[in-house]
Structures are given as structure tokens and as C-alpha cells.
Design an enzyme around this catalytic site. Sequence first.
Site, PDB file in Angstrom:
ATOM      1  CE  LYS A   1       3.787  -3.671   4.379  1.00 11.27           C
ATOM      2  NZ  LYS A   1       5.113  -3.747   5.059  1.00 11.27           N
TER       3      LYS A   1
ATOM      4  CG  HIS B   1       0.536  -1.293   4.858  1.00 13.73           C
ATOM      5  ND1 HIS B   1      -0.188  -2.418   4.527  1.00 13.73           N
ATOM      6  CD2 HIS B   1       1.423  -1.680   5.807  1.00 13.73           C
ATOM      7  CE1 HIS B   1       0.235  -3.437   5.254  1.00 13.73           C
ATOM      8  NE2 HIS B   1       1.219  -3.028   6.037  1.00 13.73           N
TER       9      HIS B   1
END
Length: 222
Positions: free
Chosen positions: A104, A106
Site C-alpha cells: 500500500k 498511502h
Amino acid sequence: MGGVDLAQRFVQFALDAGVLRFGEFKIKSGRISPYFFNAGLFDDGLKLARLAEFYAERLIASGLEFDMIFGPAYKGIPLGATVAAELARRGRNVPFCYNRKEAKAHGEGGSLVGAPLKGRVLIVDDVMSAGTAVRESIAIIEAAGATPYAVAIALDRQEKATENGVDVDHSAVQYVRNQLGLKVMSIATLNDLLHYLSGRPDNSLDAHREGVLAYRARYGAA
């Protein structure tokens, strides 16, 4: 309750839940198996809770010492989470972590979610058809500075692994134990399944038993 009784109760549960089925199934190795175990069909709250009870009961009975649980994506995530919750309900609270297939970019970022990986890590998954998934988990755990310690699975098929499409003498579980050095704990094995089929008061599953025996004779690991 002893391990044999636990295994027999688990086989019955898997049959009742439709997770363990008999017939002709092409499995990951390309073999045609007379039985199939699909843990994805533990698909409601009651089945998942009962499955976690079997894992927890087996883990506690084994005396296995570990510091946290790792659930490899994807099937290992709900398994690891529910087993951690059931162990906590029984008085043993341990941290839990899982990985994403895609990191991921963010928010908190990274590919790991949950508690930091540290100490002796127990990997929780459904079955082990090859050592590949375990090797991936080992790499993740070691990269975090923790120790891959043991693997808990629902069913050990006790059959020869394949490498580059060729049968080898050892099973995936034997490979993980002997070559990778991890402890492996299963709730039930192929032998337990055959014991269950042999112990039926009626003969409704005799035809399936013969098929499973023939399959073990051909593909069973030493």
C-alpha cells in the site's frame, strides 16, 4: 480429548460443512484426487468459529511455544485472525499480523498489517500442497527480523510433493519440517481421514475409502 478424537471430530465437521468432498477433483499438482478439501467453504460465522476452535484446541494440546500469529494472504488472513481471537478467548492472547499481496502506497503504507513481526512466529494456513507459500511467508518474517517457527494447517494430505512437474519422495509438510526447519502441526491428516472412513457403522462411504486408499498407494509420501 486426544489428538485422534480431535482429528475424527474435525473430519466429521469438514464433511458436514461441505468442505471435504469425495469425487474426482483435479488439484494444484495436476493429479486427479478422490477427495477435495476447500477451506474457502468455511464461509459463515458459525463454521469459521468452529474451525478456529479446532485450531486452538490442537495448538494448546501440542504445547507449541510461539509469540505471535502470521496469516499469509489470502486464506491465511481470516484463519489467523479467528484463531488469534479463539486463543484469546481461551486465555492466551497473542499478537496477529498479515500481509497484503500488493504493498500500500498511502496511509500507513507497506505490505504488512497488524502487530509488528517479532519473536517466534506461527504461520496459520489451510493446507500445504507445496512449500511455496511457506517459503514466501518465511521470507516476509525473516525480512522483518523475526523467526519463522511453526506452521499450523487444517489438513495434511501426506502425499508426494511435485517439483518442476515431477513427483518427489517427500511431502510438502516433510519438506517444510526437514529442509526449512519449521515445526508443522495439522488438525487432521490423510491417515485420519482413512481412519474415519474405516470406522463408519454403515458402508455408505466404502467406495470412497477404496478410492482414497488407491490414491495413497500411488501418491502417498513415505
